[in-house]
Design a protein around this motif. Structure first.
Motif, PDB file in Angstrom:
ATOM      1  N   TYR A 138       0.828  -1.205   0.000  1.00 13.75           N
ATOM      2  CA  TYR A 138       0.000   0.000   0.000  1.00 13.75           C
ATOM      3  C   TYR A 138       0.866   1.260   0.000  1.00 13.75           C
ATOM      4  O   TYR A 138       1.876   1.338   0.711  1.00 13.75           O
ATOM      5  CB  TYR A 138      -0.925   0.023   1.215  1.00 13.75           C
ATOM      6  N   ARG A 139       0.419   2.248  -0.759  1.00 16.36           N
ATOM      7  CA  ARG A 139       1.155   3.516  -0.788  1.00 16.36           C
ATOM      8  C   ARG A 139       1.216   4.147   0.586  1.00 16.36           C
ATOM      9  O   ARG A 139       2.175   4.853   0.911  1.00 16.36           O
ATOM     10  CB  ARG A 139       0.504   4.480  -1.793  1.00 16.36           C
ATOM     11  N   ARG A 140       0.206   3.923   1.402  1.00 12.30           N
ATOM     12  CA  ARG A 140       0.181   4.562   2.722  1.00 12.30           C
ATOM     13  C   ARG A 140       1.354   4.128   3.597  1.00 12.30           C
ATOM     14  O   ARG A 140       1.731   4.848   4.523  1.00 12.30           O
ATOM     15  CB  ARG A 140      -1.142   4.281   3.431  1.00 12.30           C
ATOM     16  N   TYR A 141       1.935   2.955   3.304  1.00 18.88           N
ATOM     17  CA  TYR A 141       3.098   2.529   4.084  1.00 18.88           C
ATOM     18  C   TYR A 141       4.301   3.438   3.823  1.00 18.88           C
ATOM     19  O   TYR A 141       5.099   3.701   4.721  1.00 18.88           O
ATOM     20  CB  TYR A 141       3.465   1.079   3.756  1.00 18.88           C
ATOM     21  N   ARG A 142       4.435   3.891   2.585  1.00 20.74           N
ATOM     22  CA  ARG A 142       5.531   4.808   2.274  1.00 20.74           C
ATOM     23  C   ARG A 142       5.363   6.128   3.028  1.00 20.74           C
ATOM     24  O   ARG A 142       6.313   6.660   3.604  1.00 20.74           O
ATOM     25  CB  ARG A 142       5.593   5.079   0.768  1.00 20.74           C
ATOM     26  N   TRP A 143       4.135   6.647   3.029  1.00 27.18           N
ATOM     27  CA  TRP A 143       3.887   7.902   3.730  1.00 27.18           C
ATOM     28  C   TRP A 143       4.042   7.728   5.235  1.00 27.18           C
ATOM     29  O   TRP A 143       4.553   8.612   5.929  1.00 27.18           O
ATOM     30  CB  TRP A 143       2.488   8.424   3.385  1.00 27.18           C
ATOM     31  N   PHE A 144       3.601   6.585   5.740  1.00 27.03           N
ATOM     32  CA  PHE A 144       3.765   6.331   7.168  1.00 27.03           C
ATOM     33  C   PHE A 144       5.236   6.333   7.553  1.00 27.03           C
ATOM     34  O   PHE A 144       5.629   6.926   8.563  1.00 27.03           O
ATOM     35  CB  PHE A 144       3.133   4.998   7.551  1.00 27.03           C
ATOM     36  N   ARG A 145       6.079   5.657   6.765  1.00 25.44           N
ATOM     37  CA  ARG A 145       7.512   5.605   7.089  1.00 25.44           C
ATOM     38  C   ARG A 145       8.115   6.998   7.075  1.00 25.44           C
ATOM     39  O   ARG A 145       8.927   7.341   7.947  1.00 25.44           O
ATOM     40  CB  ARG A 145       8.228   4.688   6.100  1.00 25.44           C
ATOM     41  N   TYR A 146       7.726   7.799   6.099  1.00 27.46           N
ATOM     42  CA  TYR A 146       8.215   9.183   6.025  1.00 27.46           C
ATOM     43  C   TYR A 146       7.800   9.968   7.270  1.00 27.46           C
ATOM     44  O   TYR A 146       8.614  10.647   7.906  1.00 27.46           O
ATOM     45  CB  TYR A 146       7.660   9.834   4.759  1.00 27.46           C
ATOM     46  N   GLU A 147       6.530   9.858   7.635  1.00 21.74           N
ATOM     47  CA  GLU A 147       6.048  10.584   8.816  1.00 21.74           C
ATOM     48  C   GLU A 147       6.696  10.060  10.090  1.00 21.74           C
ATOM     49  O   GLU A 147       7.014  10.829  11.002  1.00 21.74           O
ATOM     50  CB  GLU A 147       4.523  10.464   8.904  1.00 21.74           C
ATOM     51  N   GLU A 148       6.901   8.748  10.177  1.00 24.21           N
ATOM     52  CA  GLU A 148       7.484   8.162  11.376  1.00 24.21           C
ATOM     53  C   GLU A 148       8.924   8.621  11.572  1.00 24.21           C
ATOM     54  O   GLU A 148       9.359   8.852  12.712  1.00 24.21           O
ATOM     55  CB  GLU A 148       7.423   6.634  11.279  1.00 24.21           C
ATOM     56  N   ARG A 149       9.656   8.781  10.493  1.00 23.68           N
ATOM     57  CA  ARG A 149      11.020   9.307  10.602  1.00 23.68           C
ATOM     58  C   ARG A 149      11.011  10.728  11.140  1.00 23.68           C
ATOM     59  O   ARG A 149      11.865  11.098  11.948  1.00 23.68           O
ATOM     60  CB  ARG A 149      11.711   9.246   9.243  1.00 23.68           C
ATOM     61  N   MET A 150      10.043  11.514  10.708  1.00 29.26           N
ATOM     62  CA  MET A 150       9.933  12.885  11.209  1.00 29.26           C
ATOM     63  C   MET A 150       9.487  12.890  12.671  1.00 29.26           C
ATOM     64  O   MET A 150       9.951  13.714  13.465  1.00 29.26           O
ATOM     65  CB  MET A 150       8.959  13.684  10.341  1.00 29.26           C
ATOM     66  N   ARG A 151       8.593  11.957  13.034  1.00 29.49           N
ATOM     67  CA  ARG A 151       8.162  11.886  14.432  1.00 29.49           C
ATOM     68  C   ARG A 151       9.328  11.523  15.349  1.00 29.49           C
ATOM     69  O   ARG A 151       9.366  11.940  16.507  1.00 29.49           O
ATOM     70  CB  ARG A 151       7.036  10.847  14.582  1.00 29.49           C
ATOM     71  N   ALA A 152      10.258  10.720  14.843  1.00 30.49           N
ATOM     72  CA  ALA A 152      11.385  10.278  15.663  1.00 30.49           C
ATOM     73  C   ALA A 152      12.348  11.419  15.990  1.00 30.49           C
ATOM     74  O   ALA A 152      13.120  11.329  16.942  1.00 30.49           O
ATOM     75  CB  ALA A 152      12.130   9.148  14.956  1.00 30.49           C
ATOM     76  N   VAL A 153      12.313  12.488  15.204  1.00 29.43           N
ATOM     77  CA  VAL A 153      13.246  13.604  15.398  1.00 29.43           C
ATOM     78  C   VAL A 153      12.852  14.463  16.588  1.00 29.43           C
ATOM     79  O   VAL A 153      13.706  15.036  17.270  1.00 29.43           O
ATOM     80  CB  VAL A 153      13.308  14.460  14.113  1.00 29.43           C
ATOM     81  N   MET A 154      11.557  14.529  16.888  1.00 31.76           N
ATOM     82  CA  MET A 154      11.057  15.458  17.892  1.00 31.76           C
ATOM     83  C   MET A 154      10.073  14.751  18.822  1.00 31.76           C
ATOM     84  O   MET A 154       9.201  14.023  18.352  1.00 31.76           O
ATOM     85  CB  MET A 154      10.346  16.634  17.190  1.00 31.76           C
ATOM     86  N   PRO A 155      10.194  14.938  20.148  1.00 31.31           N
ATOM     87  CA  PRO A 155       9.262  14.279  21.069  1.00 31.31           C
ATOM     88  C   PRO A 155       7.826  14.768  20.882  1.00 31.31           C
ATOM     89  O   PRO A 155       7.587  15.901  20.444  1.00 31.31           O
ATOM     90  CB  PRO A 155       9.810  14.647  22.444  1.00 31.31           C
ATOM     91  N   LEU A 156       6.886  13.893  21.241  1.00 30.33           N
ATOM     92  CA  LEU A 156       5.470  14.195  21.061  1.00 30.33           C
ATOM     93  C   LEU A 156       5.063  15.473  21.789  1.00 30.33           C
ATOM     94  O   LEU A 156       4.226  16.231  21.295  1.00 30.33           O
ATOM     95  CB  LEU A 156       4.621  13.015  21.546  1.00 30.33           C
ATOM     96  N   ALA A 157       5.650  15.716  22.948  1.00 27.68           N
ATOM     97  CA  ALA A 157       5.288  16.902  23.731  1.00 27.68           C
ATOM     98  C   ALA A 157       5.554  18.186  22.954  1.00 27.68           C
ATOM     99  O   ALA A 157       4.880  19.200  23.166  1.00 27.68           O
ATOM    100  CB  ALA A 157       6.050  16.911  25.050  1.00 27.68           C
ATOM    101  N   LEU A 158       6.542  18.160  22.057  1.00 29.10           N
ATOM    102  CA  LEU A 158       6.818  19.332  21.224  1.00 29.10           C
ATOM    103  C   LEU A 158       6.042  19.280  19.907  1.00 29.10           C
ATOM    104  O   LEU A 158       5.577  20.305  19.413  1.00 29.10           O
ATOM    105  CB  LEU A 158       8.323  19.423  20.927  1.00 29.10           C
TER     106      LEU A 158
END
Length: 639
Positions: free
Chosen positions: A374-394
């Motif tokens: 599914y294409r959504r897996y590619r977008w998820f991986r991209y978003e997850e990499r960005m989420r890993a850079v900054m904590p959820l609180a920020l």
């Protein structure tokens, strides 16, 4: 492929009504038009409708052990039954048929509840052991075959292959579950184990249910889960070879039948791979079936034809008109619950076509979930990499604010739809994925529902379905996690439900070789880079199929099995959708905000926004009310 149903008096030995059991059984006649059978004894009634596939002359059900103390009704196929027969015969069991069904009763006698671990296939069955006064109910590992059940206030336990069988019983309350409504408008279906009714459940895939007489309730028990046990891969070439060998074995098992057999051929990677593997193992040409569309934007028929030409299959094609919406009301009766995947329309048509030529068809279902297609897996991986850079609180306040400020741009290519990305980054992993797959966003559902209904929900949100599965997921890898979530929700609740009901409506058996638990258990443990490499999903599958399939079939842009909803609701169905969405039947439920519904219709039909998904989801809920619950609408208002 069959239909099963039954009634069990958990409190004692009350006589089961033969007439009631017969009506429950006949409600599923379409699942097994070849034969029907009932078994009744004090406190127990079992029903079966048969679609004869293997051992046509002697596989009738209900089927008993040697002394008649164990009886089973079974829907599905045990593909390794021929391997189990000699083992069971060595233990002293005597076989009177050549059917896979008989393996179940003897396996129960030999191994008890553990018997299910020995079965390789797709199945739902209920087995009654008179000596143990025990009813044993099972669903296969991926949920290919459905099973509904309910514990009634009368002390009866009832079950069936479809919800319509349970609805025949007069003691089943039809109160709609508000949590199921919330889930439906998020996912487009009601995920396991819930159903649209408060008092009925689905048995989850990979679970059993054991009920003893005198036991008023029982909880499902899990017997299998996707392992995600790491697989040692020495090199890519050896992994490709092993994948081909495993696929060939899975397909060979599913080509056993005593009736004409073929395959769906959409022109996509998965169905094309299945056909290629069938052709390499069949002396005769494979029967293939494809549905085309008269709208080029939705038509994949040229790619299916390339595969058919390469393997010289007996290829059958029918074209569906872009205004083929005559099935809308019929689908509600087929699915029993609200169901909003519009690809159910062409799926119904391809099953209708296939049944003209074969009685069994192989499909490519499961490939996208397991191989990360599914294409959504590619977008998820991209978003997850960005989420890993900054904590959820920020992230939550920063991207939450950006998401609110950035304009909605449904018309733009996805890369420019930053609003959706910002909203996803403001969430944790599971919530972010849920936001990406939801048919109606959290905000849209809040607008859709009436204040009274929102109070009834008491803050419940459909994301809890994913959170529940994520809490017990056997993997820590983010991509594997969302594949696991899809296997537990989308695959079983949407894809497999769609195919089972559409095929059974035409008395067609569909087999899914890409959902073999041994094959997919191995695939689950492969390094994720062999599934999604860069932007290429299904990497290992595509590489392994390069010797077998044309390059443009393997590497073209994924199209999907879609229908032109947006154009329908602005054109030939414009009056119909307005009448339904603004009609009295929906208004009478008290569930919806009528002002929001009016805004959605008018905005879509003006062309300012594409609200076709919302409109279709509402339309199918209305069809459920009318076709399944029989809610009358005395007047449709198109004010």
């Amino acid at each position: 492929m069959c239909g099963i149903t039954g009634i069990f008096d958990t409190r004692g030995f009350d006589e089961i009504s033969r007439e009631l059991l017969h009506r429950m059984n006949e409600s599923q006649f379409h699942r097994g038009p070849d034969e029907g059978g009932l078994h009744l004894e004090p406190g127990v009634g079992l029903g079966h409708r048969r679609l004869s596939i293997i051992d046509l002359s002697s596989g009738q059900q209900p089927l008993f052990n040697e002394d008649g103390s164990v009886v089973v009704v079974f829907n599905g196929e045990i593909y390794n039954f021929q391997e189990l027969v000699p083992e069971l015969e060595a233990l002293g069991h005597i076989f009177r048929t050549h059917s896979d069904t008989e393996v179940i009763v003897h396996a129960w006698e030999a191994w008890g509840e553990a018997c299910v671990a020995r079965f390789r296939g797709m199945f739902a069955f209920a087995l009654w052991d008179r000596n143990l006064e025990t009813l044993f109910v099972v669903r296969d590992r991926f949920g290919v075959k459905p099973l509904y059940y309910a514990f009634l206030d009368t002390g009866e336990f009832i079950f069936g292959s479809e919800l319509k069988s349970l609805m025949v019983h007069p003691s089943l309350a039809r109160d709609i579950d508000p949590l199921a409504v919330e889930e439906y408008f998020a996912y487009g279906y009601v995920p396991e184990p819930r159903t649209i009714f408060k008092r009925a459940c689905k048995l989850p895939p990979g679970f059993t249910l054991t009920i003893k007489r005198g036991q008023a309730r029982a909880l499902p028990k899990q017997y299998w889960d996707m392992p995600f046990t790491p697989v040692a891969v020495t090199d890519e070439a050896s992994a490709m070879d092993e994948l081909v060998e495993r696929m060939q074995e899975s397909i060979r098992l599913r080509m056993i039948a005593d009736v004409p057999l073929g395959a769906f051929l959409s022109g996509g990677v998965d169905s094309s791979a299945v056909v290629a593997m069938m052709a390499t193992q069949s002396a005769a040409p494979v029967n293939t079936c494809s549905i085309g569309f008269d709208d080029p934007a939705f038509n994949e028929i040229e790619f299916a034809q390339k595969v058919a030409d390469r393997y010289k299959t007996n290829h059958h094609i029918e074209t569906v008109a872009s205004n083929d919406f005559s099935l809308v009301d019929k689908l509600a009766g087929v699915y029993d619950e609200p169901y909003a995947d519009s690809s159910a329309l062409p799926t119904y048509r391809v099953c209708e076509l296939a049944r003209k030529h074969v009685k069994v068809a192989l499909s490519g279902d499961g490939g996208d979930e397991h191989f990360a297609g599914y294409r959504r897996y590619r977008w998820f991986r991209y978003e997850e990499r960005m989420r890993a850079v900054m904590p959820l609180a920020l992230r939550r306040p920063l991207f939450g604010a950006l998401g609110k400020l950035y304009p909605k741009a449904d018309w733009a290519p996805k890369v420019f739809r930053a609003k959706t990305t910002f909203e996803a980054l403001a969430r944790d992993t599971v919530e972010g994925y849920f936001h990406g797959i939801s048919l109606l966003s959290d905000a849209q559902r809040r607008q859709l529902f009436s204040p009274a209904f929102k109070r009834e929900l008491q803050g419940y949100q459909a994301v809890e379905v994913l959170r529940r599965h994520a809490a017990v997921a056997p993997t820590d890898d983010p991509l594997s996690l969302v594949q696991y979530l899809d296997i537990k929700t989308y695959l079983v609740g949407d894809i497999l439900t769609k195919v089972d009901r559409a095929s059974m409506a035409h008395a067609l058996e569909v087999r899914e070789p890409l959902l073999d638990h041994e094959l997919m258990g191995w695939v689950s443990g492969l390094p994720v880079d062999l599934k999604l490499r860069g932007t290429e999903g299904k990497y290992l599958l595509k590489k392994s199929m390069e010797p077998y399939l044309p390059h443009d079939v393997l590497y073209r842009k994924k199209m999907g099995f879609s229908v032109p909803l947006a154009a329908w609701f602005r054109g030939p169905l414009a009056v119909t959708i307005r009448g339904v969405v603004l009609g009295e039947r929906l208004a009478s439920t008290g569930l919806f905000n009528q002002d929001f519904l009016r805004e959605v219709v008018e905005t879509h039909q003006s062309g300012r926004r594409d609200y076709s998904v919302i409109l279709w989801t509402v339309l199918m809920f209305d069809a459920f009310l009318g076709q399944v619950l029989g809610v009358d609408e005395t007047e449709r208002q198109a004010a």
